[in-house]
Design a protein around this motif. Structure first.
Motif, PDB file in Angstrom:
ATOM      1  N   VAL A  28       4.760  -8.318   1.863  1.00 18.44           N
ATOM      2  CA  VAL A  28       4.290  -7.292   0.935  1.00 18.44           C
ATOM      3  C   VAL A  28       5.497  -6.599   0.301  1.00 18.44           C
ATOM      4  O   VAL A  28       6.403  -6.158   1.001  1.00 18.44           O
ATOM      5  CB  VAL A  28       3.417  -6.258   1.672  1.00 18.44           C
ATOM      6  CG1 VAL A  28       2.981  -5.157   0.710  1.00 18.44           C
ATOM      7  CG2 VAL A  28       2.208  -6.933   2.303  1.00 18.44           C
ATOM      8  N   ILE A  29       5.540  -6.531  -1.024  1.00 17.59           N
ATOM      9  CA  ILE A  29       6.642  -5.811  -1.675  1.00 17.59           C
ATOM     10  C   ILE A  29       6.146  -4.557  -2.381  1.00 17.59           C
ATOM     11  O   ILE A  29       6.927  -3.694  -2.737  1.00 17.59           O
ATOM     12  CB  ILE A  29       7.427  -6.700  -2.665  1.00 17.59           C
ATOM     13  CG1 ILE A  29       6.472  -7.354  -3.664  1.00 17.59           C
ATOM     14  CG2 ILE A  29       8.239  -7.761  -1.914  1.00 17.59           C
ATOM     15  CD1 ILE A  29       7.216  -7.957  -4.834  1.00 17.59           C
ATOM     16  N   ALA A  30       4.833  -4.458  -2.577  1.00 17.46           N
ATOM     17  CA  ALA A  30       4.287  -3.219  -3.144  1.00 17.46           C
ATOM     18  C   ALA A  30       2.839  -3.078  -2.748  1.00 17.46           C
ATOM     19  O   ALA A  30       2.139  -4.070  -2.586  1.00 17.46           O
ATOM     20  CB  ALA A  30       4.433  -3.238  -4.664  1.00 17.46           C
ATOM     21  N   GLY A  31       2.411  -1.829  -2.595  1.00 16.55           N
ATOM     22  CA  GLY A  31       1.014  -1.584  -2.271  1.00 16.55           C
ATOM     23  C   GLY A  31       0.775  -1.454  -0.779  1.00 16.55           C
ATOM     24  O   GLY A  31       1.671  -1.672   0.041  1.00 16.55           O
ATOM     25  N   ALA A  32      -0.445  -1.046  -0.444  1.00 17.46           N
ATOM     26  CA  ALA A  32      -0.839  -0.922   0.953  1.00 17.46           C
ATOM     27  C   ALA A  32      -2.309  -1.257   1.028  1.00 17.46           C
ATOM     28  O   ALA A  32      -3.070  -0.983   0.097  1.00 17.46           O
ATOM     29  CB  ALA A  32      -0.600   0.492   1.461  1.00 17.46           C
ATOM     30  N   SER A  33      -2.705  -1.864   2.122  1.00 15.24           N
ATOM     31  CA  SER A  33      -4.094  -2.287   2.243  1.00 15.24           C
ATOM     32  C   SER A  33      -4.399  -2.628   3.687  1.00 15.24           C
ATOM     33  O   SER A  33      -3.511  -2.606   4.546  1.00 15.24           O
ATOM     34  CB  SER A  33      -4.324  -3.517   1.358  1.00 15.24           C
ATOM     35  OG  SER A  33      -5.668  -3.936   1.451  1.00 15.24           O
ATOM     36  N   THR A  34      -5.655  -2.936   3.961  1.00 15.83           N
ATOM     37  CA  THR A  34      -5.974  -3.548   5.245  1.00 15.83           C
ATOM     38  C   THR A  34      -6.407  -4.984   4.954  1.00 15.83           C
ATOM     39  O   THR A  34      -6.983  -5.261   3.907  1.00 15.83           O
ATOM     40  CB  THR A  34      -7.119  -2.816   5.964  1.00 15.83           C
ATOM     41  OG1 THR A  34      -8.241  -2.780   5.102  1.00 15.83           O
ATOM     42  CG2 THR A  34      -6.710  -1.423   6.370  1.00 15.83           C
ATOM     43  N   VAL A  35      -6.080  -5.859   5.905  1.00 13.85           N
ATOM     44  CA  VAL A  35      -6.360  -7.280   5.704  1.00 13.85           C
ATOM     45  C   VAL A  35      -7.176  -7.788   6.890  1.00 13.85           C
ATOM     46  O   VAL A  35      -6.865  -7.501   8.038  1.00 13.85           O
ATOM     47  CB  VAL A  35      -5.041  -8.079   5.576  1.00 13.85           C
ATOM     48  CG1 VAL A  35      -5.337  -9.571   5.490  1.00 13.85           C
ATOM     49  CG2 VAL A  35      -4.258  -7.627   4.353  1.00 13.85           C
ATOM     50  N   SER A  56      -4.683  -2.839  -3.490  1.00 12.92           N
ATOM     51  CA  SER A  56      -4.016  -3.927  -4.202  1.00 12.92           C
ATOM     52  C   SER A  56      -2.662  -4.193  -3.558  1.00 12.92           C
ATOM     53  O   SER A  56      -1.999  -3.274  -3.104  1.00 12.92           O
ATOM     54  CB  SER A  56      -3.794  -3.547  -5.664  1.00 12.92           C
ATOM     55  OG  SER A  56      -4.872  -3.963  -6.434  1.00 12.92           O
ATOM     56  N   LEU A  57      -2.258  -5.439  -3.530  1.00 13.45           N
ATOM     57  CA  LEU A  57      -0.982  -5.799  -2.930  1.00 13.45           C
ATOM     58  C   LEU A  57      -0.190  -6.675  -3.895  1.00 13.45           C
ATOM     59  O   LEU A  57      -0.756  -7.467  -4.639  1.00 13.45           O
ATOM     60  CB  LEU A  57      -1.178  -6.578  -1.636  1.00 13.45           C
ATOM     61  CG  LEU A  57      -1.766  -5.867  -0.407  1.00 13.45           C
ATOM     62  CD1 LEU A  57      -1.990  -6.868   0.711  1.00 13.45           C
ATOM     63  CD2 LEU A  57      -0.846  -4.743   0.041  1.00 13.45           C
ATOM     64  N   GLN A  58       1.125  -6.470  -3.858  1.00 14.01           N
ATOM     65  CA  GLN A  58       1.991  -7.449  -4.504  1.00 14.01           C
ATOM     66  C   GLN A  58       2.777  -8.099  -3.380  1.00 14.01           C
ATOM     67  O   GLN A  58       3.387  -7.406  -2.566  1.00 14.01           O
ATOM     68  CB  GLN A  58       2.958  -6.768  -5.466  1.00 14.01           C
ATOM     69  CG  GLN A  58       2.339  -6.539  -6.823  1.00 14.01           C
ATOM     70  CD  GLN A  58       3.356  -6.157  -7.865  1.00 14.01           C
ATOM     71  OE1 GLN A  58       4.566  -6.284  -7.651  1.00 14.01           O
ATOM     72  NE2 GLN A  58       2.878  -5.689  -8.991  1.00 14.01           N
ATOM     73  N   ILE A  59       2.741  -9.402  -3.325  1.00 16.58           N
ATOM     74  CA  ILE A  59       3.483 -10.063  -2.252  1.00 16.58           C
ATOM     75  C   ILE A  59       4.463 -11.072  -2.829  1.00 16.58           C
ATOM     76  O   ILE A  59       4.250 -11.624  -3.908  1.00 16.58           O
ATOM     77  CB  ILE A  59       2.523 -10.770  -1.266  1.00 16.58           C
ATOM     78  CG1 ILE A  59       1.739 -11.871  -1.966  1.00 16.58           C
ATOM     79  CG2 ILE A  59       1.588  -9.786  -0.611  1.00 16.58           C
ATOM     80  CD1 ILE A  59       0.952 -12.719  -0.996  1.00 16.58           C
ATOM     81  N   ALA A  82      -3.602  -3.261   9.223  1.00 15.05           N
ATOM     82  CA  ALA A  82      -3.021  -2.484   8.124  1.00 15.05           C
ATOM     83  C   ALA A  82      -1.745  -3.158   7.643  1.00 15.05           C
ATOM     84  O   ALA A  82      -0.932  -3.619   8.440  1.00 15.05           O
ATOM     85  CB  ALA A  82      -2.720  -1.067   8.589  1.00 15.05           C
ATOM     86  N   LYS A  83      -1.578  -3.256   6.320  1.00 17.49           N
ATOM     87  CA  LYS A  83      -0.383  -3.893   5.772  1.00 17.49           C
ATOM     88  C   LYS A  83       0.269  -2.970   4.758  1.00 17.49           C
ATOM     89  O   LYS A  83      -0.414  -2.379   3.907  1.00 17.49           O
ATOM     90  CB  LYS A  83      -0.751  -5.203   5.061  1.00 17.49           C
ATOM     91  CG  LYS A  83      -1.411  -6.242   5.943  1.00 17.49           C
ATOM     92  CD  LYS A  83      -0.424  -6.970   6.837  1.00 17.49           C
ATOM     93  CE  LYS A  83      -1.159  -8.021   7.671  1.00 17.49           C
ATOM     94  NZ  LYS A  83      -0.289  -8.686   8.636  1.00 17.49           N
ATOM     95  N   GLY A  84       1.589  -2.842   4.874  1.00 18.35           N
ATOM     96  CA  GLY A  84       2.336  -2.054   3.909  1.00 18.35           C
ATOM     97  C   GLY A  84       3.585  -2.822   3.510  1.00 18.35           C
ATOM     98  O   GLY A  84       3.779  -3.963   3.935  1.00 18.35           O
ATOM     99  N   VAL A  85       4.425  -2.202   2.722  1.00 17.47           N
ATOM    100  CA  VAL A  85       5.633  -2.864   2.247  1.00 17.47           C
ATOM    101  C   VAL A  85       6.448  -3.379   3.435  1.00 17.47           C
ATOM    102  O   VAL A  85       6.648  -2.661   4.412  1.00 17.47           O
ATOM    103  CB  VAL A  85       6.473  -1.896   1.396  1.00 17.47           C
ATOM    104  CG1 VAL A  85       7.812  -2.520   0.998  1.00 17.47           C
ATOM    105  CG2 VAL A  85       5.676  -1.498   0.151  1.00 17.47           C
ATOM    106  N   GLY A  86       6.876  -4.617   3.337  1.00 12.52           N
ATOM    107  CA  GLY A  86       7.698  -5.207   4.393  1.00 12.52           C
ATOM    108  C   GLY A  86       6.892  -6.009   5.397  1.00 12.52           C
ATOM    109  O   GLY A  86       7.461  -6.798   6.154  1.00 12.52           O
ATOM    110  N   ASP A  87       5.569  -5.839   5.415  1.00 19.49           N
ATOM    111  CA  ASP A  87       4.751  -6.584   6.375  1.00 19.49           C
ATOM    112  C   ASP A  87       4.495  -8.007   5.881  1.00 19.49           C
ATOM    113  O   ASP A  87       4.451  -8.270   4.680  1.00 19.49           O
ATOM    114  CB  ASP A  87       3.407  -5.883   6.593  1.00 19.49           C
ATOM    115  CG  ASP A  87       3.571  -4.624   7.434  1.00 19.49           C
ATOM    116  OD1 ASP A  87       4.543  -4.577   8.214  1.00 19.49           O
ATOM    117  OD2 ASP A  87       2.751  -3.699   7.292  1.00 19.49           O
TER     118      ASP A  87
END
Ligand SMILES: Nc1ncnc2c1ncn2[C@@H]1O[C@H](COP(=O)(O)OP(=O)(O)OP(=O)(O)O)[C@@H](O)[C@H]1O
Ligand SMILES: [Cu+]
Ligand SMILES: [Mg+2]
Length: 753
Positions: free
Chosen positions: A274-281, A311-314, A294-299
């Protein structure tokens, strides 16, 4: 040495597998070939400098089978290709079956009066005319039944015999005897026999076997549904950022390093960070982990999992064959194609079975013909023996269960590397659990720092500077804590890690030791000053590390790691399953005992150095126990390898944990219970299958040979033999499919077992 897997086409029974094995092993440069009839796969080990895989493929083709190397570039394309191949086979079978079925119906109706020994007034006599019967049977014999001749011929070229040989022999005997009786009835009468014909025997047997094969094929398609479901998870397109624009492209076109945009509710197309955004997956479909993560930047995120809230940018890190999902599919496939030890026995039996049966058939014929002087009986019993003895169910018994079970395991996030591991997991008696990262979350945090005679912040600075060079989870906790206290790290020299003891390094001019009490005492330092405080901390289940500067202990640090929430329930279930559960850790005995108490484990092996962990396993094995070890797979590798069954906890997204037999994709300990229960269910299922298969064959042969005829006049009609044979395989496959309903069962507090 290299290894390659082929998917095979055209195999009809386990004996066909033996032919492929023989053909491949005759190729110079091939050292081993394992064929699984159930999975229709061949695993070949060969020397690439002496032979190419194309040459091996050629050899299989010459033996009369189709072979495609198994490389999954695109899961979706592969799944479709397999479905198509299956559909083509089914269709061809259907055509042959329809023709055989139609013609056979007319034949049977025509033969009813003779078979039942009564006259049916409304039935025209010409229906039973030998020439009409000949006309109806011939296309069945040579078109519908062509595959039996083809198979028998293939086998003959390798001086071997398969189930096709038996069917071809049996039905040919009926057909050609009848043909002879039709053409030269007077010659038959000369020998004192009625010129009866047995066309319907051949027709019915061929029809039934084709029907059985068709049902078997249909059911076998179902055995891989779990794997198909996995393959089908792969989304087909991805939204990629190119030149600042979002573009929808096929997943196969996404390159490593590209930026992929994932909206809420969409599937993540490839593995990435993940390079931007936060979400649950929701990762349940891939890892078996039931709670959203939970996923955030760096995960890291896993391709084919479902993005839920944000929304996520990966950035794509793995694509195509390298993705986590593709690796899982590959592992499951390999396991499905591998042989369980119990199957080797079945294979050996199959190899001997067919020749032995042919011998029995010949003896049966001779006995009835020359001793009893009854040609009709001789013919019918011989055909009966040949048909009932077909070992096809025997070849299906083990692999079908293994295929269903490995797929089922993957559904629950439990990957069996080989069929052997699936077989062995049921027999485990002692389960050894690593503490850090296995029983606990593996995210330790510093809770207490106690120092005497030294400035706390200065100690922390020195300690954190040293720990910054260590990979150990405890070190990570120390560094994180120090940074939260605003410490600036210093330059370190002569860093050295002593596994199982601690680390030592020089900061400026001072030597800093961080590690276990035992180690510092071994180095001649006094530790009594902190003993009382430390004991209290350890009794709370905290790990204590000792800090020494310039050969003197200056303080201790307590680090806590929470126990996984499901641990107690899992331990309880394991106990209910009759297993002994043991903690194995390098940590202090008091700490380990506290953790053990929390989760209900009764046996603790603490203070064990990493290099002694394998020895501890060996010791348990020397007591005659079958031991499984569960560890996080990196520092526990030797112990995992030593154990009868090594179970690795999947770390992040790396499934390829080499030394383990079973991998639990998520860290959820329930996977251990699933593995053991699934193994038990599978072995029970296989035993049932083997029983089904053997009963048909072993009980059927003497009856078909006419053993009961002198006593009670019982004779197994060859047509009944055909039905029994056809349905033995179907019943085996259907029984294996019951494993699809497998569900692991845990003992929760409120419902004690
Ligand atoms: N980098 C380190 N910093 C501080 N202490 C360490 C370090 N490495 C090892 N130790 C000490 O050695 C002990 C044993 O370490 P080891 O890695 O064998 O086991 P562990 O990680 O504590 O537990 P487990 O065996 O359950 O994984 C640790 O409890 C700790 O006291
Ligand atoms: Cu058969
Ligand atoms: Mg450890």
């Amino acid at each position: 040495m290299a290894q390659i897997a082929f998917t095979l086409r055209g195999m009809r029974c386990a004996a066909c597998g033996n032919i492929v094995t023989t053909a491949v092993q005759q190729v110079p440069g091939v050292s081993q070939c394992d064929v699984s009839f159930g999975a229709a796969q061949a695993m070949v080990t060969y020397d690439p400098q002496r032979v190419s895989w194309q040459a091996i493929q050629q050899a299989i083709a010459q033996a009369g089978y189709g072979a495609e190397p198994l490389v999954n570039t695109d899961l979706l394309a592969e799944a479709t290709a397999e479905d198509n191949a299956q559909a083509v086979t089914m269709q061809e079978l259907q055509h042959r079956l329809f023709l055989a079925g139609g013609a056979t119906l007319v034949l049977v109706v025509g033969s009813l009066p003779m078979m039942l020994g009564v006259s049916i007034p409304w039935l025209p006599m010409w229906l039973h005319h030998p020439w009409l019967q000949l006309a109806l049977t011939t296309p069945i014999q040579f078109w519908s039944g062509e595959s039996f001749y083809g198979g028998a011929w293939k086998a003959l070229r390798y001086r071997s015999a398969t189930m096709d040989t038996l069917v071809a022999l049996g039905t040919s005997a009926a057909y050609f005897y009848s043909l002879f009786a039709t053409l030269f009835p007077s010659r038959v009468e000369q020998h004192g026999h009625a010129p009866d014909v047995y066309y319907e025997v051949s027709a019915v047997v061929i029809t039934l076997i084709l029907l059985g094969r068709w049902l078997e094929h249909r059911a076998k398609g179902e055995t891989t549904t779990a794997l198909r479901k996995l393959m089908g998870l792969q989304p087909s397109t991805a939204r990629v950022l190119r030149d600042g624009m979002e573009q929808e492209v096929p997943v196969s076109a996404v390159g490593v390093g590209e930026i992929v945009v994932v909206r809420p509710g969409e599937k993540i197309p490839v593995d990435g960070e993940v390079i931007a955004g936060a979400s649950t997956v929701d990762e349940a479909m891939v890892t078996g982990e039931s709670l959203p993560v939970a996923k955030g930047v760096g995960d890291e995120v896993i391709g084919a999992t479902l993005n839920q809230t944000g929304s996520l940018q990966i950035r794509a890190t793995r694509v195509g064959q390298e993705t986590f999902l593709a690796q899982i599919v590959r592992l499951v496939r390999q396991a499905q194609g591998s042989k369980a030890p119990i199957q080797r026995l079945a294979d050996q039996i199959t190899a001997w079975f067919v020749p032995v049966v042919i011998a029995i058939a010949i003896v049966t014929f001779i006995l009835w013909y020359s001793v009893a002087g009854n040609a009709t009986l001789a013919l019918l019993t011989t055909i009966g023996v040949l048909i009932i003895a077909c070992p096809c169910a025997l070849g299906l018994a083990t692999p079908t269960s293994i295929i269903v079970a490995t797929g089922k395991g993957a559904e629950y996030g439990v990957l069996f590397k080989t069929a052997a591991s699936l077989e062995q997991a049921q027999a485990i008696q002692v389960l050894v659990l690593d503490k850090t990262g296995t029983l606990t979350q593996g995210h330790p945090t510093v809770t207490d720092v106690i120092t005497h005679g030294a400035e706390p912040l200065e100690v922390l600075t020195l300690v954190a500077s040293v720990e910054w060079h260590s990979e150990h989870p405890l070190a990570v906790a120390v560094v994180t804590y120090a940074q939260s206290q605003g410490v600036t790290l210093k330059e370190v020299t002569d860093f050295q890690a002593i596994p199982g003891s601690g680390v030592v390094a020089t900061v400026a001019t001072q030597t800093v030791h961080i590690g276990t009490q035992r180690w510092l005492e071994e180095l001649g330092m006094a530790t009594h000053e902190f003993a009382a405080a430390v004991h209290t901390l350890e009794a709370q289940g905290k790990t204590v590390i000792w800090l020494a500067i310039a050969q003197g202990v200056v303080g201790v640090m307590a680090i806590a790691d929470t126990v996984k929430p499901e641990a107690a329930e899992v331990v309880r279930t394991l106990h209910a399953l009759g297993l002994r559960v043991v903690i194995l850790t390098g940590d202090h005995p008091t700490t380990a005992a506290a953790i053990a108490r929390q989760v209900g484990i009764d046996q603790v092996c603490a203070g064990v150095r990493p290099d002694q962990k394998a020895a501890t396993i060996a010791q348990l094995q020397a007591e005659g126990k079958r031991v499984a070890m569960v560890g996080d797979g990196i520092n526990d590798a030797p112990a995992l390898a030593q154990a009868d069954v090594g179970i690795a906890i999947g770390t992040g997204t790396d499934v390829a944990i080499a030394t383990s037999d079973i991998t639990l994709i998520s860290g959820d300990l329930h996977g251990i219970v699933t593995a053991i229960q699934l193994s038990r269910a599978t072995m029970r299922n296989i035993r049932q299958n083997l029983f089904f298969a053997f009963v048909y064959n072993v009980a059927g042969i003497p009856i078909a040979a006419g053993i009961l005829y002198p006593l009670w006049g019982w004779l197994l009609n060859p047509m009944v033999a055909g039905a029994a044979m056809a349905f033995s395989s179907v019943s085996v496959v259907l029984n294996a499919l019951r494993l699809r309903h497998f569900r692991p069962q845990v003992v929760s507090l409120r419902h004690p077992l």
